[in-house]
Write a protein that holds these residues in place. Structure first.
Motif, mmCIF file in Angstrom:
data_model
loop_
_atom_site.group_PDB
_atom_site.id
_atom_site.type_symbol
_atom_site.label_atom_id
_atom_site.label_comp_id
_atom_site.label_asym_id
_atom_site.label_seq_id
_atom_site.Cartn_x
_atom_site.Cartn_y
_atom_site.Cartn_z
ATOM 1 N N GLY A 28 83.306 41.783 40.609
ATOM 2 C CA GLY A 28 84.329 42.536 39.897
ATOM 3 C C GLY A 28 84.199 42.390 38.389
ATOM 4 O O GLY A 28 84.332 43.366 37.642
ATOM 5 N N LEU A 29 83.916 41.171 37.925
ATOM 6 C CA LEU A 29 83.735 40.936 36.494
ATOM 7 C C LEU A 29 82.510 41.688 35.969
ATOM 8 O O LEU A 29 82.552 42.287 34.891
ATOM 9 N N THR A 30 81.431 41.657 36.744
ATOM 10 C CA THR A 30 80.211 42.359 36.331
ATOM 11 C C THR A 30 80.427 43.864 36.323
ATOM 12 O O THR A 30 80.000 44.568 35.392
ATOM 13 N N GLU A 31 81.092 44.348 37.344
ATOM 14 C CA GLU A 31 81.401 45.777 37.445
ATOM 15 C C GLU A 31 82.237 46.240 36.260
ATOM 16 O O GLU A 31 82.029 47.337 35.718
ATOM 17 N N ALA A 32 83.181 45.407 35.833
ATOM 18 C CA ALA A 32 84.081 45.771 34.731
ATOM 19 C C ALA A 32 83.318 46.035 33.444
ATOM 20 O O ALA A 32 83.672 46.937 32.666
ATOM 21 N N ILE A 33 82.270 45.260 33.198
ATOM 22 C CA ILE A 33 81.467 45.452 31.992
ATOM 23 C C ILE A 33 80.808 46.825 32.000
ATOM 24 O O ILE A 33 80.713 47.497 30.960
ATOM 25 N N VAL A 34 80.380 47.265 33.176
ATOM 26 C CA VAL A 34 79.706 48.560 33.303
ATOM 27 C C VAL A 34 80.686 49.717 33.142
ATOM 28 O O VAL A 34 80.412 50.704 32.451
ATOM 29 N N LEU A 88 88.262 45.404 27.028
ATOM 30 C CA LEU A 88 87.308 44.819 27.981
ATOM 31 C C LEU A 88 87.912 43.627 28.716
ATOM 32 O O LEU A 88 87.728 43.498 29.937
ATOM 33 N N THR A 89 88.648 42.758 28.001
ATOM 34 C CA THR A 89 89.213 41.579 28.673
ATOM 35 C C THR A 89 90.225 41.990 29.743
ATOM 36 O O THR A 89 90.282 41.379 30.813
ATOM 37 N N ALA A 90 90.998 43.039 29.481
ATOM 38 C CA ALA A 90 91.956 43.513 30.482
ATOM 39 C C ALA A 90 91.242 44.129 31.673
ATOM 40 O O ALA A 90 91.661 43.951 32.824
ATOM 41 N N THR A 91 90.148 44.844 31.421
ATOM 42 C CA THR A 91 89.367 45.425 32.517
ATOM 43 C C THR A 91 88.716 44.329 33.341
ATOM 44 O O THR A 91 88.663 44.419 34.575
ATOM 45 N N LYS A 144 95.581 47.006 30.078
ATOM 46 C CA LYS A 144 94.386 47.831 29.830
ATOM 47 C C LYS A 144 94.775 49.220 29.329
ATOM 48 O O LYS A 144 94.209 49.727 28.358
ATOM 49 N N SER A 145 95.764 49.845 29.982
ATOM 50 C CA SER A 145 96.189 51.185 29.568
ATOM 51 C C SER A 145 96.811 51.171 28.180
ATOM 52 O O SER A 145 96.605 52.102 27.386
ATOM 53 N N ARG A 146 97.578 50.118 27.859
ATOM 54 C CA ARG A 146 98.194 50.028 26.529
ATOM 55 C C ARG A 146 97.126 49.867 25.439
ATOM 56 O O ARG A 146 97.233 50.458 24.360
ATOM 57 N N ILE A 147 96.125 49.057 25.721
ATOM 58 C CA ILE A 147 95.074 48.807 24.722
ATOM 59 C C ILE A 147 94.192 50.043 24.539
ATOM 60 O O ILE A 147 93.842 50.419 23.415
#
Length: 322
Positions: free
Chosen positions: A119-125, A171-174, A231-234
């Motif tokens: 999940g963390l790796t996917e978020a970066i993509v 990115l941190t929220a994602t 994430k949506s707010r940022i």
């Protein structure tokens, strides 16, 4: 954990093809709920002049002011991200699972931690795609008046660059959203699956897995939704143009809690959960309907392949639950 069984990659390639088609169908059918979820998450309290009063009011307002295509704003980024997202989640999940095989962890715990890693790796993509998607979804102009996906991406890069203030903001929220969801989902799913015995009847077995998956997704959504709101707010429009109020994940959560209350961290939860059941049903039904390519017998180890292919199925069925 046991190594990858024979026949696994044959089944995996088949599931990727079937799951890719199902994923595109799910995006097209369920995207209106994603737009509504984003709209609720970016509105700031009851004093917001453009505040939606209810789910029904939100649907009606979007339809009346933006037209039918208003529900499909920002649909291109998740479609473009579908293939790389699916490939990254699958291959990294397998690699993390292999690495964790050297640790003294139970199989369900191994799958939960592997889910966190994938999940963390996917978020970066996917994060750059998410930035563009949220920007388009937040736009309340008529569909024909808003910029295209590529024009919006170019504008973000031109104004703010590729970094954490531009195409990779939030990115941190994602990372939190995807990592927490996958960890909770896989940990809960495979623990409960071991407790509830399998059923020989195909229909009842389908319902067993569907029910466990739906409950797992609901629990994971309830736990990870504060990250989704942050994430949506940022990534969405700031309250005062030119001033960055929402910058980091935890600080954004704290600000929302302080100014709008605890329940504000759960904005958009209803449309998010509403998407789980139909979305999973689309994937499961599509996969079953596409399962015409059997694994060659000489490549199959039936004792271990079933458990591994269920892992594949769960990896792909949670693609759009986050």
């Amino acid at each position: 954990m046991a190594g990858t069984p024979r026949g696994f990659w044959h089944e995996a390639s088949h599931q990727i093809l079937a799951g890719g088609s199902a994923g595109l169908v799910e995006i097209c059918l369920m995207h209106p709920l994603d737009v509504v979820k984003t709209r609720f998450q970016i509105q700031r309290g009851k004093n917001d002049p453009s505040n939606y009063k209810s789910l029904r009011h939100c649907f009606r307002t979007i339809f009346q002011t933006e037209g039918l295509f208003g529900f499909y704003k920002g649909i291109l980024p998740p479609i473009l991200a579908e293939t790389p997202k699916r490939a990254v989640k699958f291959f990294t999940f397998e690699q993390y699972k292999k690495l964790l095989g050297y640790a003294a962890l139970s199989p369900p715990m191994t799958l939960a931690v592997a889910g966190l890693g994938s999940g963390l790796t996917e978020a970066i993509v996917v994060n750059p795609f998410e930035v563009v998607k949220v920007s388009l979804q937040a736009n309340r102009d008529a569909f024909t008046e808003q910029p295209s996906t590529f024009a919006k991406a170019q504008q973000i890069i031109k104004d703010h660059g590729l970094g954490l203030s531009g195409l990779n903001k939030g990115l941190t929220a994602t990372l939190g959203r995807h990592g927490v969801f996958n960890m909770v989902y896989f940990g809960f799913y495979f623990n409960v699956k071991r407790i509830i015995p399998a059923n020989k009847d195909p229909t009842l077995e389908f319902l067993r897995k569907f029910g466990i998956g739906l409950v797992s997704g609901t629990i994971a959504s309830i736990i990870n939704i504060p990250f989704d709101v942050a994430k949506s707010r940022i990534q969405g429009p700031q309250p005062v143009p030119g001033e960055i109020k929402y910058r980091t994940c935890l600080k954004t959560m704290a600000t929302v809690y302080k100014e709008e209350g605890f329940l504000a961290l759960y904005k958009g939860l209803v449309p998010k959960i509403m998407r789980l059941g139909p979305g999973r049903l689309i994937f499961d039904s599509w996969s079953i309907g596409s399962s015409g390519a059997p694994v060659p017998k000489e490549k199959c180890n039936p004792e271990t392949l079933s458990a591994h292919t269920d892992c594949i199925s769960q990896i792909f069925s949670v693609q759009h639950m986050t």
